[in-house]
Design a protein around this motif. Structure first.
Motif, PDB file in Angstrom:
ATOM      1  N   THR A   7       0.850  -1.178   0.000  1.00 45.09           N
ATOM      2  CA  THR A   7       0.000   0.000   0.000  1.00 45.09           C
ATOM      3  C   THR A   7       0.885   1.226   0.000  1.00 45.09           C
ATOM      4  N   THR A   8       0.637   2.136  -0.913  1.00 44.87           N
ATOM      5  CA  THR A   8       1.349   3.401  -0.922  1.00 44.87           C
ATOM      6  C   THR A   8       0.343   4.492  -0.634  1.00 44.87           C
ATOM      7  N   ILE A   9       0.650   5.324   0.337  1.00 44.30           N
ATOM      8  CA  ILE A   9      -0.256   6.387   0.751  1.00 44.30           C
ATOM      9  C   ILE A   9      -0.149   7.540  -0.243  1.00 44.30           C
ATOM     10  N   PRO A  10      -1.273   8.016  -0.830  1.00 38.11           N
ATOM     11  CA  PRO A  10      -1.224   9.098  -1.803  1.00 38.11           C
ATOM     12  C   PRO A  10      -0.882  10.435  -1.157  1.00 38.11           C
ATOM     13  N   VAL A  11      -0.472  11.377  -1.992  1.00 38.93           N
ATOM     14  CA  VAL A  11      -0.112  12.713  -1.531  1.00 38.93           C
ATOM     15  C   VAL A  11      -1.306  13.351  -0.829  1.00 38.93           C
ATOM     16  N   GLY A  12      -1.088  13.928   0.352  1.00 41.30           N
ATOM     17  CA  GLY A  12      -2.111  14.670   1.066  1.00 41.30           C
ATOM     18  C   GLY A  12      -3.098  13.819   1.844  1.00 41.30           C
ATOM     19  N   ALA A  13      -2.959  12.516   1.832  1.00 40.55           N
ATOM     20  CA  ALA A  13      -3.904  11.668   2.548  1.00 40.55           C
ATOM     21  C   ALA A  13      -3.696  11.817   4.046  1.00 40.55           C
ATOM     22  N   ASN A  14      -4.792  11.882   4.772  1.00 38.76           N
ATOM     23  CA  ASN A  14      -4.787  11.904   6.238  1.00 38.76           C
ATOM     24  C   ASN A  14      -4.039  13.092   6.833  1.00 38.76           C
ATOM     25  N   GLN A  15      -4.077  14.220   6.211  1.00 36.13           N
ATOM     26  CA  GLN A  15      -3.408  15.381   6.777  1.00 36.13           C
ATOM     27  C   GLN A  15      -4.456  16.421   7.151  1.00 36.13           C
ATOM     28  N   ALA A  16      -4.816  16.425   8.426  1.00 35.49           N
ATOM     29  CA  ALA A  16      -5.795  17.380   8.919  1.00 35.49           C
ATOM     30  C   ALA A  16      -5.103  18.680   9.261  1.00 35.49           C
ATOM     31  N   SER A  17      -5.803  19.762   9.097  1.00 32.88           N
ATOM     32  CA  SER A  17      -5.202  21.061   9.370  1.00 32.88           C
ATOM     33  C   SER A  17      -5.858  21.686  10.587  1.00 32.88           C
ATOM     34  N   GLN A  18      -5.037  22.213  11.485  1.00 31.01           N
ATOM     35  CA  GLN A  18      -5.549  22.882  12.670  1.00 31.01           C
ATOM     36  C   GLN A  18      -5.672  24.385  12.459  1.00 31.01           C
ATOM     37  N   GLN A  19      -5.295  24.853  11.277  1.00 28.79           N
ATOM     38  CA  GLN A  19      -5.351  26.278  11.014  1.00 28.79           C
ATOM     39  C   GLN A  19      -6.803  26.711  10.866  1.00 28.79           C
ATOM     40  N   GLN A  83      -8.156   4.199   8.575  1.00 27.31           N
ATOM     41  CA  GLN A  83      -6.901   3.807   7.953  1.00 27.31           C
ATOM     42  C   GLN A  83      -5.851   3.485   9.005  1.00 27.31           C
ATOM     43  N   ALA A  84      -5.885   4.188  10.120  1.00 28.52           N
ATOM     44  CA  ALA A  84      -4.926   3.932  11.199  1.00 28.52           C
ATOM     45  C   ALA A  84      -5.099   2.523  11.731  1.00 28.52           C
ATOM     46  N   ASP A  85      -6.324   2.115  11.932  1.00 25.61           N
ATOM     47  CA  ASP A  85      -6.604   0.768  12.435  1.00 25.61           C
ATOM     48  C   ASP A  85      -6.112  -0.301  11.461  1.00 25.61           C
ATOM     49  N   ALA A  86      -6.186  -0.011  10.185  1.00 24.91           N
ATOM     50  CA  ALA A  86      -5.817  -0.998   9.166  1.00 24.91           C
ATOM     51  C   ALA A  86      -4.311  -1.244   9.080  1.00 24.91           C
ATOM     52  N   GLY A  89       0.005  -3.664  13.105  1.00 27.35           N
ATOM     53  CA  GLY A  89       0.437  -5.033  12.912  1.00 27.35           C
ATOM     54  C   GLY A  89       1.073  -5.292  11.552  1.00 27.35           C
ATOM     55  N   ARG A  90       1.094  -4.302  10.688  1.00 29.33           N
ATOM     56  CA  ARG A  90       1.698  -4.452   9.365  1.00 29.33           C
ATOM     57  C   ARG A  90       3.116  -3.904   9.380  1.00 29.33           C
ATOM     58  N   ASN A  91       3.899  -4.265   8.378  1.00 26.70           N
ATOM     59  CA  ASN A  91       5.254  -3.735   8.227  1.00 26.70           C
ATOM     60  C   ASN A  91       5.195  -2.435   7.437  1.00 26.70           C
ATOM     61  N   ILE A  92       5.948  -1.455   7.902  1.00 23.90           N
ATOM     62  CA  ILE A  92       5.970  -0.153   7.249  1.00 23.90           C
ATOM     63  C   ILE A  92       7.418   0.226   6.956  1.00 23.90           C
ATOM     64  N   THR A  93       7.607   0.891   5.833  1.00 20.13           N
ATOM     65  CA  THR A  93       8.920   1.407   5.465  1.00 20.13           C
ATOM     66  C   THR A  93       8.767   2.882   5.169  1.00 20.13           C
ATOM     67  N   VAL A 106      -0.785   3.685  16.206  1.00 14.45           N
ATOM     68  CA  VAL A 106      -0.847   4.821  15.296  1.00 14.45           C
ATOM     69  C   VAL A 106      -1.414   6.007  16.056  1.00 14.45           C
ATOM     70  N   THR A 107      -0.787   7.173  15.856  1.00 16.34           N
ATOM     71  CA  THR A 107      -1.249   8.411  16.478  1.00 16.34           C
ATOM     72  C   THR A 107      -1.773   9.341  15.394  1.00 16.34           C
ATOM     73  N   LEU A 108      -2.900   9.963  15.638  1.00 21.25           N
ATOM     74  CA  LEU A 108      -3.465  10.947  14.713  1.00 21.25           C
ATOM     75  C   LEU A 108      -3.133  12.320  15.253  1.00 21.25           C
ATOM     76  N   SER A 109      -2.321  13.080  14.506  1.00 17.85           N
ATOM     77  CA  SER A 109      -1.940  14.419  14.936  1.00 17.85           C
ATOM     78  C   SER A 109      -2.397  15.436  13.898  1.00 17.85           C
ATOM     79  N   SER A 110      -2.149  16.690  14.161  1.00 18.00           N
ATOM     80  CA  SER A 110      -2.557  17.738  13.226  1.00 18.00           C
ATOM     81  C   SER A 110      -1.836  17.628  11.892  1.00 18.00           C
ATOM     82  N   SER A 111      -0.667  16.991  11.874  1.00 14.99           N
ATOM     83  CA  SER A 111       0.077  16.836  10.623  1.00 14.99           C
ATOM     84  C   SER A 111      -0.261  15.540   9.906  1.00 14.99           C
ATOM     85  N   GLY A 112      -1.080  14.690  10.481  1.00 16.58           N
ATOM     86  CA  GLY A 112      -1.477  13.440   9.851  1.00 16.58           C
ATOM     87  C   GLY A 112      -1.231  12.251  10.751  1.00 16.58           C
ATOM     88  N   LEU A 113      -1.181  11.066  10.154  1.00 11.72           N
ATOM     89  CA  LEU A 113      -0.959   9.843  10.914  1.00 11.72           C
ATOM     90  C   LEU A 113       0.522   9.644  11.192  1.00 11.72           C
TER      91      LEU A 113
END
Length: 135
Positions: A7-19, A83-86, A89-93, A106-113
């Motif tokens: 799985t490759t995460i697309p540009v801008g996915a999961n990036q919430a803004s606090q502004q 997506q965080a739940d998914a 337990g998986r391998n990430i690079t 997985v932590t959800l922050s203002s900059s994303g996962l």
């Protein structure tokens, strides 16, 4: 026959803004302008009722836009949590390929996962990150 699911995460996915959004600022500015206009209108020449109705319609449109943006932010947060739940337990690079391991949490922050590996290393989940099933 082994299947490699990457799985490759697309540009801008999961990036919430606090502004503060520009819409929220415009909404507050519009309210201040409308109140100031009503307070300072000439009593001998009150505002034309059609102008007043047009301004109220504009006010309603701005308010609906603000509410829509709030709902969209909630949907984006919900999607990020799914997506965080998914990936637990998986391998990430990491995008640079220097950091890899099994995702413990997985932590959800203002900059994303942010994936926290079993050794405590944190990997921002974003463009170029590769996620594979655990071996």
């Amino acid at each position: 026959m082994a299947v490699d699911m990457t799985t490759t995460i697309p540009v801008g996915a999961n990036q919430a803004s606090q502004q503060t959004s520009k819409t929220a600022v415009d909404y507050q500015s519009f309210l201040k302008l409308l109140i100031a206009e009503m307070k300072n209108q000439d009593p001998t020449k009150p505002m034309d009722s059609t102008q007043y109705v047009a301004q109220l319609a504009t006010f309603s449109q701005v308010e609906q836009s603000v509410q829509t943006n709030t709902k969209l932010d909630q949907i984006m947060s919900s999607s990020a949590l799914s997506q965080a739940d998914a990936i637990i337990g998986r391998n990430i690079t990491s995008a640079d390929g220097k950091t890899s391991g099994t995702v413990a949490s997985v932590t959800l922050s203002s900059s994303g996962l942010i994936a926290v590996l079993q050794d405590g290393t944190q990997v921002p989940v974003g463009e170029g990150v590769s996620i594979k099933p655990a071996a």
